[in-house]
Design a protein around this motif. Sequence first.
Motif, mmCIF file in Angstrom:
data_model
loop_
_atom_site.group_PDB
_atom_site.id
_atom_site.type_symbol
_atom_site.label_atom_id
_atom_site.label_comp_id
_atom_site.label_asym_id
_atom_site.label_seq_id
_atom_site.Cartn_x
_atom_site.Cartn_y
_atom_site.Cartn_z
ATOM 1 N N LEU A 373 0.944 -1.240 -0.168
ATOM 2 C CA LEU A 373 -0.146 -0.020 -0.057
ATOM 3 C C LEU A 373 1.065 1.314 0.094
ATOM 4 C CD1 LEU A 373 -2.690 -1.088 2.665
ATOM 5 C CD2 LEU A 373 -2.977 -0.762 -0.102
ATOM 6 N N LEU A 374 2.009 1.312 0.706
ATOM 7 C CA LEU A 374 2.812 2.423 0.763
ATOM 8 C C LEU A 374 3.501 2.616 -0.704
ATOM 9 C CD1 LEU A 374 5.354 2.985 3.912
ATOM 10 C CD2 LEU A 374 6.060 3.311 1.311
ATOM 11 N N ILE A 375 3.797 1.618 -1.228
ATOM 12 C CA ILE A 375 4.570 1.872 -2.620
ATOM 13 C C ILE A 375 3.451 2.165 -3.660
ATOM 14 C CG2 ILE A 375 5.432 0.390 -4.442
ATOM 15 C CD1 ILE A 375 7.355 0.811 -1.738
ATOM 16 N N ALA A 376 2.422 1.703 -3.532
ATOM 17 C CA ALA A 376 1.244 2.417 -4.401
ATOM 18 C C ALA A 376 0.625 3.575 -3.953
ATOM 19 C CB ALA A 376 -0.087 1.373 -4.048
ATOM 20 N N THR A 377 0.971 4.047 -2.897
ATOM 21 C CA THR A 377 0.793 5.399 -2.564
ATOM 22 C C THR A 377 1.859 6.507 -3.125
ATOM 23 O OG1 THR A 377 -0.180 5.057 -0.363
ATOM 24 C CG2 THR A 377 0.801 7.304 -0.735
ATOM 25 N N LEU A 378 3.099 5.935 -3.228
ATOM 26 C CA LEU A 378 3.946 6.583 -4.071
ATOM 27 C C LEU A 378 3.916 6.666 -5.475
ATOM 28 C CD1 LEU A 378 6.913 8.094 -3.446
ATOM 29 C CD2 LEU A 378 8.130 6.008 -3.753
ATOM 30 N N ILE A 379 3.805 5.603 -6.181
ATOM 31 C CA ILE A 379 3.900 5.429 -7.456
ATOM 32 C C ILE A 379 2.680 4.959 -8.173
ATOM 33 C CG2 ILE A 379 6.380 4.913 -7.635
ATOM 34 C CD1 ILE A 379 5.901 2.041 -8.107
ATOM 35 N N GLY A 380 1.397 5.023 -7.457
ATOM 36 C CA GLY A 380 0.175 4.648 -7.983
ATOM 37 C C GLY A 380 0.100 3.083 -8.570
ATOM 38 N N ASP A 381 -0.869 3.085 -9.520
ATOM 39 C CA ASP A 381 -0.740 1.562 -10.132
ATOM 40 C C ASP A 381 0.446 1.264 -10.799
ATOM 41 O OD1 ASP A 381 -3.570 1.724 -9.208
ATOM 42 O OD2 ASP A 381 -4.522 2.193 -11.047
ATOM 43 N N ASP A 382 1.224 2.013 -10.875
ATOM 44 C CA ASP A 382 2.618 1.324 -11.614
ATOM 45 C C ASP A 382 3.252 0.350 -10.575
ATOM 46 O OD1 ASP A 382 2.278 2.944 -13.633
ATOM 47 O OD2 ASP A 382 3.855 4.309 -13.519
ATOM 48 N N TRP A 383 3.048 0.465 -9.619
ATOM 49 C CA TRP A 383 3.533 -0.578 -8.675
ATOM 50 C C TRP A 383 3.319 -1.922 -9.154
ATOM 51 C CZ3 TRP A 383 1.820 -4.989 -6.504
ATOM 52 C CH2 TRP A 383 0.372 -5.300 -6.371
ATOM 53 N N ARG A 384 2.302 -2.232 -9.784
ATOM 54 C CA ARG A 384 1.911 -3.509 -10.311
ATOM 55 C C ARG A 384 3.129 -3.921 -11.540
ATOM 56 N NH1 ARG A 384 -1.569 -7.186 -9.394
ATOM 57 N NH2 ARG A 384 -3.108 -5.571 -8.049
ATOM 58 N N THR A 385 3.301 -2.684 -12.551
ATOM 59 C CA THR A 385 4.286 -2.637 -13.609
ATOM 60 C C THR A 385 5.729 -3.297 -12.936
ATOM 61 O OG1 THR A 385 3.046 -1.057 -14.703
ATOM 62 C CG2 THR A 385 5.311 -1.523 -15.521
ATOM 63 N N VAL A 386 6.007 -2.442 -11.945
ATOM 64 C CA VAL A 386 7.436 -2.537 -11.272
ATOM 65 C C VAL A 386 7.484 -4.036 -10.829
ATOM 66 C CG1 VAL A 386 8.684 -2.024 -9.349
ATOM 67 C CG2 VAL A 386 7.838 -0.327 -10.476
ATOM 68 N N TYR A 387 6.651 -4.590 -10.187
ATOM 69 C CA TYR A 387 6.578 -6.021 -9.712
ATOM 70 C C TYR A 387 6.601 -6.932 -10.716
ATOM 71 C CZ TYR A 387 6.491 -4.888 -4.740
ATOM 72 O OH TYR A 387 7.212 -4.364 -3.355
ATOM 73 N N ASN A 388 5.694 -6.898 -11.875
ATOM 74 C CA ASN A 388 5.848 -7.628 -12.977
ATOM 75 C C ASN A 388 7.101 -7.737 -13.517
ATOM 76 O OD1 ASN A 388 2.980 -8.475 -12.446
ATOM 77 N ND2 ASN A 388 2.341 -6.875 -14.065
ATOM 78 N N GLU A 389 7.649 -6.481 -13.612
ATOM 79 C CA GLU A 389 9.113 -6.547 -14.366
ATOM 80 C C GLU A 389 10.218 -6.959 -13.249
ATOM 81 O OE1 GLU A 389 11.173 -4.467 -16.729
ATOM 82 O OE2 GLU A 389 9.371 -5.013 -17.824
ATOM 83 N N ALA A 390 10.069 -7.108 -11.932
ATOM 84 C CA ALA A 390 10.932 -7.628 -11.283
ATOM 85 C C ALA A 390 10.665 -9.187 -11.425
ATOM 86 C CB ALA A 390 10.935 -7.165 -9.702
ATOM 87 N N LEU A 391 9.399 -9.730 -11.281
ATOM 88 C CA LEU A 391 9.299 -11.226 -11.446
ATOM 89 C C LEU A 391 9.730 -11.760 -13.008
ATOM 90 C CD1 LEU A 391 5.665 -11.210 -10.204
ATOM 91 C CD2 LEU A 391 7.649 -12.462 -9.139
ATOM 92 N N THR A 392 9.435 -10.964 -14.065
ATOM 93 C CA THR A 392 9.897 -11.257 -15.151
ATOM 94 C C THR A 392 11.464 -11.387 -15.583
ATOM 95 O OG1 THR A 392 7.853 -10.238 -16.198
ATOM 96 C CG2 THR A 392 9.884 -10.597 -17.703
#
Length: 408
Positions: A373-392
């Motif tokens: 939630l804290l990360i989503a507060t900082l970068i919005g819905d892009d948190w999901r893009t960041v995490y998908n990139e990290a998993l990939t």
Amino acid sequence: MPESEPLLLTQFQYELPDDRIARFPLAQRDQSKLLVYRAGAIQHKSFSDLPGLLPEQSFLVFNNTKVIPARLHFTRTTGAVIELFLLNPVSEGDNDELPISQAMERTGSVVWHAMIGNRKRWKSAETLETTLTTPTGNVIVKADWYNQDASTVRLSWEPAELSFAQLIQFAGEIPLPPYLKRDATDADRLTYQTVYSKEEGAVAAPTAGLHFTDAVFAELTARGIGHDYVTLHVGAGTFQPIKSEDVRAHHMHTEEVVYTTENVRHLLAHLDYIIAVGTTSMRALESLYWMGVKLLQSEPDPFRLDQEYAYQWSVTERPAAEAALVAVLKYLTETSRSAVVAHTGIYITPGYQLAICRGIITNFHQPSSTLILLIATLIGDDWRTVYNEALTHDYRFLSYGDSSLLLP
């Protein structure tokens, strides 16, 4: 909490395969991967590259808490093992919080609030006892219920002249996060601490800092990037998952944090360039702003912050960050204090606008956690893009995993 639109738990979930959880650290701290997110663009780097990737004039704020060996084990005469997981010390007589620094200095005995493993086997009038073999001789440690209903325990020991800080090094085990699913080793006493850890009292490491080395600090200095340390003693609540469908209904844990006069002066001098090293540093910094607001409002108990307070203010009405920090500095100066012990239960969720922090260096966190939630507060819905990139890109996740630099 903000009421504009629902915040559902499903919005902060993602699939984390078990084999992506880093159960052991890398041999060299600063060779972890570093995902850099800058205004929507993503790069993949090594953590050792960090100093050259930070914006000019960046000012880093670290959490210099030190993890204590907070798990203690006692064996009853029946053979049953009772585990004490120490959470926070309490003052005898009134059950109020005892500052952790004072608890670490206590000799002879101290009372702690604890989680009790195998609790039903420990009788109300029973004294648990163990004898430890140490380089300076045997140490006898006893545990008694102080207030069974409140889950507080009195620990006492002989020789009584040992401080609790000394005792716990002999008696305790480093409390690794439950998701690592392994026992702590002797190596964890070193690797599950930051190289700058100093103030004993945490039961979990501020893991964003685990990647920093003397070489990285030297390069930061060479590039003119300053830094400072606050102390937030990380509690076990940091691992508590959100279980309510509406994440706003989650009860946020409270943690002790210490601010110094020098902290406030440094923040005022670098107000537009502050980057938190870790979610605990961000909690500490944002909390300090609201404590300044409480001072400006002449509110009672300004250095105790609950999870609701920040959401009572609209962004247009709340005081400027500089005014809030000046209020804290004025308070410390007028009361002739060099530091203040505070308690924060701040709950940073999407809809909250950050007052102090311009970015964060942080690891990759558990699904459905307050840290997501804290990360989503900082970068919005892009948190999901960041995490998908990290998993990939095969990043390692959680406490001993890889890192990210997030700059919205």
